[in-house]
Design an enzyme around this catalytic site. Structure first.
Site, PDB file in Angstrom:
ATOM      1  N   HIS A 429       0.799  -1.279  -0.162  1.00 36.85           N
ATOM      2  CA  HIS A 429      -0.052  -0.123   0.021  1.00 36.85           C
ATOM      3  C   HIS A 429       0.905   1.093  -0.008  1.00 36.85           C
ATOM      4  CE1 HIS A 429      -3.491   2.515   1.225  1.00 36.85           C
ATOM      5  NE2 HIS A 429      -2.312   3.160   1.817  1.00 36.85           N
ATOM      6  N   GLU A 430       1.826   1.272   0.935  1.00 38.59           N
ATOM      7  CA  GLU A 430       2.529   2.576   0.823  1.00 38.59           C
ATOM      8  C   GLU A 430       3.610   2.525  -0.297  1.00 38.59           C
ATOM      9  OE1 GLU A 430       2.135   4.675   3.367  1.00 38.59           O
ATOM     10  OE2 GLU A 430       0.665   3.270   4.289  1.00 38.59           O
TER      11      GLU A 430
END
Length: 634
Positions: A429-430
């Protein structure tokens, strides 16, 4: 702040969504809300079906005329009265579409939120374009000639006071640097690097043009570009935050967290086509630790900005095998395993994204681009067990040529505490913040996902990619997935609903966004739509459960990787600060460019099911939904 959870308070206790505490730097959001200064979505996107303007008779195909010349000619035709410059980040994607970005200028200065992106097809004709050029009256140059504006130090002090930045500017002075009205500040304490200022124009919310200082301050937890009025030295018109909230013994790729499998030893796991120097070399130095061309991973217990001299495990035999058990405590007792897991996940994702088109010329994260295009010196700084916060994670994405920075935190919602580096979905996600920010608006412009709806899609892309990667061989259309469930110790995950194709399990539609004002909540709607797209494509093309796609003429042969590829290609096509409708059109255009449009029916049906059909209309206050599929596409 682009983190995993900030502002997404849908289900967890308030403490989980608070801004991470920082020992030395950080913006107190309880006092200053950066969302109040978000950039607005100004762009118009003309998709492939709408681009009906044929090239003039003097037009020469690619071989006689470069794609940059073709794009420049198009901008001159659409905006004949505008002055502009070509941004030096143009490239041809692996789907054959060239991407050229332009910045409007006035009186020799940039209009910083006036952009034009032109996508040129293989045939040398304009495929699609996005346009947020300013069309109003250009101010006289008299103010510049007379220097009727504040000095840069006044702008820095005004920025610091208005945003209540935790920096000391009492002894600040400015030094001129290369470029018109460009300065670097000295004598400032509390920042990672010396702040900078550039005099630029900025299109205000009322549609008028303001002369502003663009003040850049990296205070670690927030890396800000602040547009402060150059006359008053006090009024802020907009703020951009770059931060988004060998043998390796690891949870192998596809295992999302410790509940899904056991750690194994993987040998030389890199893809030599994507990481030609391996993961532990940058082409000039071979390392015996968690450092290489794509990333550098280390512990950061104090939460500071220094990293080169931080601790990282070392093995002269390149055997990175360290003990870990989810029941171990405290987390610092297994820091070696945490660093190696983070290094492994980030590098594996780098290699997969490379295969799907996020390479050097597209602005990926590599220290040495080896002559393949783009700017180097920008591996990802990977901080494990970062001490600047808990129960979150974040990623900072400056323009190409500057390192990305990922901070992974310890989660305190369970006993014992859990380390976010062991939940692959959080890392993915990051990292996806870096992907979407570099592709949208071009590698040199990190300002193009800062409107509320586009920022929400930034969160949604992260959730979608993490979910697609964790699919299992036995999964079906009826399979649901949560986000952040293990780290947060919450069975329902950290989003409002699981990702599901069931309208009963997850009822979110486009008009749901009308009642949402937080990027993570908006992102859940977008990721839900992409989950529908993926399953429609899997139903048509099947699902490849291997860690890498099989490509035929550059096209993934299965539905899962095809969905990921189209999402990535769409990022490069869409305009600066897009809305849902424009991003949908960009994905449809990506399919047209990649496959000739053979999946238009499946994509339209997925979006229409969730209210983003052909009749959907964007308005920041009242979005109109539609379940219409255009006639003739199915």
């Amino acid at each position: 702040m682009r983190g995993l959870l900030l502002a997404g308070a849908l289900a967890l206790p308030a403490s989980v969504f608070a801004h991470p505490a920082h020992q030395s730097y950080g913006l107190n959001r309880r006092t200053v809300d950066l969302n109040a200064f978000r950039l607005k979505s100004l762009a118009k996107y003309v998709n492939a079906t709408e681009t009906v303007i044929e090239a003039p008779s003097s037009f020469a195909p690619f071989k006689q005329q470069s794609y940059v010349e073709a794009a420049t000619q198009h901008v001159k035709m659409i905006a004949p009265d505008a002055t502009f410059r070509v941004v030096d980040d143009h490239y041809v994607g692996d789907n054959g579409v060239a991407h050229v970005h332009f910045r409007q200028t006035a009186n020799g200065l940039d209009i910083d939120n006036a952009d034009f992106n032109v996508n040129v097809g293989k045939d040398g004709k304009v495929f699609s374009y996005g346009n947020s050029f300013y069309t109003g009256q250009i101010p006289s140059s008299a103010a510049l000639t007379k220097r009727d504006f504040s000095d840069p130090v006044t702008a820095l002090k005004g920025t610091t006071n208005t945003l209540q930045l935790p920096i000391t500017v009492d002894s600040a002075s400015s030094e001129s640097t290369e470029g018109k009205e460009s300065y670097v500040f000295k004598g400032v304490s509390g920042t990672v690097s010396d702040p900078k200022a550039n005099l630029v124009y900025f299109v205000k919310d009322d549609g008028t043009l303001a002369l502003t200082w663009r003040v850049e301050t990296d205070i670690d937890s927030n890396w800000l570009l602040t547009y402060i009025d150059a006359k008053s030295g006090e009024q802020i018109h907009g703020v951009v935050d770059y931060v988004a909230e060998a043998d390796y013994q690891v949870y192998a790729w596809g295992i999302n967290d410790p509940t899904e499998g056991e750690r194994t030893v993987v040998k030389d796991p890199w893809d030599s086509a994507a990481s030609e120097f391996t993961w532990i070399s940058d082409g000039s130095t071979k390392y015996t630790t968690s450092r290489g061309n794509n990333g550098i991973a280390q512990s950061n217990p104090n939460g500071g900005s220094s990293y080169l001299n931080n601790y990282r495990p070392s093995s002269s035999s390149l055997s990175f095998k360290y003990p870990y058990s989810p029941s171990s405590s405290p987390p610092s007792s297994y820091i070696d395993a945490s660093i190696i897991q983070l290094f492994y996940t980030a590098n594996t994702y780098h290699d997969l994204l490379y295969t799907l088109g996020f390479n050097e010329k597209a602005g990926n994260f590599e220290y040495n681009t080896n002559g393949q295009g783009g700017r180097g010196n920008d591996y990802v700084i990977l901080n494990a067990q970062d001490g600047s916060g808990t129960n979150n994670a974040n990623f900072a994405t400056p323009p190409d040529g500057q390192p990305g920075r990922m901070r992974m935190y310890v989660w305190t919602e369970s006993t014992p505490y859990r380390d976010g580096s062991f939940e692959a979905g959080i890392v993915i996600h990051e990292y996806t913040h870096g992907l979407s920010t570099r592709l949208t608006g071009g590698p040199a412009n990190s300002n193009c996902l800062n409107a509320l709806e586009s920022g929400g899609m930034g969160e949604g892309w992260g959730d979608f990619m993490a979910t697609a990667i964790r699919l299992k061989p036995g999964d079906k259309r009826s399979t649901d997935y949560t986000m952040g469930e293990w780290a947060a110790n919450r069975p329902g995950g950290i989003r409002q609903y699981p990702y599901s194709t069931s309208m009963s399990t997850n009822p979110l539609t486009y008009t749901s966004v009308n009642s949402l004002n937080a990027v993570h909540a908006i992102g859940t709607v977008w990721a839900t739509m992409l989950y529908e797209v993926m399953w429609n494509l899997i139903d048509k093309h099947g699902k490849n459960d291997a860690p890498k796609p099989t490509l035929r003429d550059g096209v993934p042969t299965d539905g899962k990787y095809l969905a990921m590829k189209l999402v990535i290609d769409g990022m490069a096509l869409q305009p600066c600060n897009p809305n849902f409708v424009q991003a949908r059109d960009a994905i449809l255009d990506a399919d047209t460019a990649l496959t000739g449009g053979e999946n238009q029916c499946e994509i339209w049906k997925a979006f229409a099911k969730r209210g983003l059909g052909a009749g959907a209309q964007y308005s920041s206050r009242n979005r109109v939904g539609s379940t219409e599929v255009p006639s003739g596409v199915c």
